[in-house]
Design an enzyme around this catalytic site. Structure first.
Site, PDB file in Angstrom:
ATOM      1  N   HIS A  26       3.387 -12.359   6.628  1.00  0.00           N
ATOM      2  CA  HIS A  26       2.460 -12.258   5.495  1.00  0.00           C
ATOM      3  C   HIS A  26       3.242 -12.159   4.196  1.00  0.00           C
ATOM      4  CE1 HIS A  26       2.887  -7.953   4.270  1.00  0.00           C
ATOM      5  NE2 HIS A  26       3.334  -7.824   5.504  1.00  0.00           N
ATOM      6  N   CYS A  27       2.564 -12.475   3.084  1.00  0.00           N
ATOM      7  CA  CYS A  27       3.129 -12.277   1.744  1.00  0.00           C
ATOM      8  C   CYS A  27       2.228 -11.284   1.025  1.00  0.00           C
ATOM      9  CB  CYS A  27       3.237 -13.598   0.991  1.00  0.00           C
ATOM     10  SG  CYS A  27       1.653 -14.410   0.719  1.00  0.00           S
ATOM     11  N   ALA A  28       2.211 -11.300  -0.298  1.00  0.00           N
ATOM     12  CA  ALA A  28       1.448 -10.311  -1.056  1.00  0.00           C
ATOM     13  C   ALA A  28      -0.052 -10.433  -0.840  1.00  0.00           C
ATOM     14  CB  ALA A  28       1.762 -10.438  -2.543  1.00  0.00           C
ATOM     15  N   THR A  29      -0.535 -11.645  -0.570  1.00  0.00           N
ATOM     16  CA  THR A  29      -1.986 -11.834  -0.467  1.00  0.00           C
ATOM     17  C   THR A  29      -2.442 -12.575   0.789  1.00  0.00           C
ATOM     18  OG1 THR A  29      -1.816 -13.909  -1.723  1.00  0.00           O
ATOM     19  CG2 THR A  29      -2.253 -11.895  -2.984  1.00  0.00           C
ATOM     20  N   ARG A  30      -1.502 -13.244   1.493  1.00  0.00           N
ATOM     21  CA  ARG A  30      -1.914 -14.140   2.570  1.00  0.00           C
ATOM     22  C   ARG A  30      -1.295 -13.788   3.920  1.00  0.00           C
ATOM     23  NH1 ARG A  30      -0.080 -19.469  -0.459  1.00  0.00           N
ATOM     24  NH2 ARG A  30       1.031 -17.920  -1.693  1.00  0.00           N
TER      25      ARG A  30
END
Length: 468
Positions: A26-30
């Site tokens: 995952h990243c900051a939003t996804r």
């Protein structure tokens, strides 16, 4: 309301089950899922899952937007179901997949500059707060004047605001060594060599108070305080050189010879060849950037503000990190930030219009948080979850960004930092620019909101698009 664990199970099922999932990260939003067979993904089912704000396939990954905070919790639940976490190598392979040479080069720029952005953000905020604390109007509230501020306190604030940029080459060289497979600690030392106090200070040379050192009778040598490109190239070449040396040095001599030869050869190359050549190129790029930003009638703001979020969608926006760092380190201000904050705010305005006009409870539940996320500086939920999905809101968001960007350029707004926009970005404009900063953001939001509300969205059109 479904629990995060139930949502995680729905996600796994909708992307084809555990057997179709290779790994997840995952990243900051996804939430980023690497799948074995893209055809097994039920995209409609994914879109209908609670808390999902949009999904798309990119760079070899199926990316499901949950938003900041939520994505971390969903990720924990997904991995708790026994789904493998994505390895560093898989992440690199995913990033490389489906990209041409230009996109790969831009991605590399991003990989180098993104890790150092947090300290530059902090430095920008320090600059903004320092500007606030030294304003006569603010000091008068406390019965103080600029002359009454302690010199020692001002020196402390200067430590906060100057350190990151004074030693910027060390940060860039460290990150470049890390990205290109070298030893980051060698990168730090090489970068520090470029700003060693024994060398003439670059700022003093530029001011004409100090002369460069002349080596071999014709090579001018100075410190490279605040430079970016020489350190980037030195980091790239240095990492490749270190790896080449390590392959050829016997293991029992590796600790002794590899760092010695790398630093010796790279100090010569960096100070006498890479530094002079690429610093000159950097100056050309800087002056060209400033020239564009000074185009009359707010043209630069109109163009950049209008196209910025379109560039973000293509994924090649990382190149602008270099330009922002260069502007800040050489001029102390960042007019580019003042322009792009409007493009971010405008997408939020368009999403807010959708949220307020739609009668769909599910779309409202998606659009309102997505608009808030955009106003906090993160547009992915707004763009991919709402605006691009219905096309017109995204287009009118671009229009709002263009209008706000042009106004910011006409008002000559200049941020003290980078990478924070809209509401958090206000901290970069505390040096008497705050009223104008608020104005341009309100204009960008208002234009995008009005166009989207009256011309860009109806529930009937939305149903036709969703049914297509």
């Amino acid at each position: 309301m479904a629990t995060n664990k139930e949502i995680a199970k729905e996600v796994v099922s909708a992307v084809g089950g555990e057997e179709n999932i290779q790994s997840v990260t995952h990243c900051a939003t996804r939430l980023r899922v690497m799948v074995k067979d893209r055809e097994k993904i039920d995209e409609e089912k994914v879109e209908d899952i609670e808390k999902v704000k949009g999904a798309f396939f990119n760079s070899g990954q199926y990316q499901i937007i949950f938003g900041t905070g939520t994505v971390n919790k969903i990720y924990e639940e997904v991995t708790g179901l026994g789904i493998a976490e994505q390895t560093t190598q898989e992440t690199k392979e995913a990033k490389v997949a489906d990209k041409n040479a230009f996109q790969k080069a831009i991605r590399t720029f991003g990989d180098v500059f993104v890790p150092i952005i947090p300290v530059l953000v902090a430095t920008g905020l320090f600059m903004g707060l320092r500007g606030l604390l030294t304003q006569e109007q603010v000091l008068a509230v406390f019965g103080l004047t600029p002359e009454s501020i302690s010199a020692n306190f001002l020196m402390y604030t200067q430590v906060l605001t100057d350190t990151a940029f004074a030693f910027l080459p060390a940060l860039v060289a460290w990150s470049a060594f890390r990205v290109f497979g070298g030893s980051p600690v060698i990168g730090i030392v090489l970068g520090l060599m470029l700003v060693n106090p024994a060398l003439p200070n670059a700022y003093e040379v530029a001011a004409g108070t100090v002369e460069p050192i002349t080596m071999f009778g014709f090579i001018p040598v100075v410190g490279y305080q605040g430079t970016v490109l020489p350190a980037f190239i030195a980091g790239f070449v240095g990492a490749k050189l270190e790896r080449a040396i390590r392959k050829r040095v016997p293991e029992y001599l590796d600790l002794l010879l590899t760092p010695f030869l790398t630093l010796l050869l790279m100090s010569i190359l960096s100070l006498f060849i890479i530094g002079p050549v690429f610093h000159s190129l950097e100056e050309v790029i800087l002056h060209a950037t400033i020239w564009v930003l000074q185009l009359p009638f707010g043209l630069a703001g109109l163009i950049i503000g209008g196209l910025n979020q379109l560039i973000v969608v293509t994924g090649v926006h990382h190149i602008f990190n270099f330009l922002e760092v260069q502007l800040l380190s050489n001029t102390g201000v960042n007019p580019y930030n003042a322009i792009i904050t409007n493009s971010v705010a405008a997408q939020g305005g368009a999403t807010l219009a959708v949220a307020m006009k739609t009668k769909s409870k599910k779309l409202k539940a998606l659009a309102f948080p997505s608009a808030l996320s955009a106003f906090l500086g993160i547009t992915e939920p707004a763009i991919f979850g709402v605006n691009l999905r219905y096309v017109k809101p995204f287009a009118f968001g671009l229009v709002g960004g263009a209008v706000g960007g042009m106004l910011a350029e006409l008002l000559q707004l200049e941020g003290t930092g980078m990478s924070v926009t809209v509401i958090p970005g206000a901290l970069l404009y505390l040096n008497s620019q705050l009223p104008w900063y608020i104005l341009v953001n309100v204009v960008a939001i208002g234009v995008a909101f009005a166009l989207t509300y009256f011309l860009g969205f109806t529930d009937k059109e939305a149903k036709n698009i969703d049914a297509a």
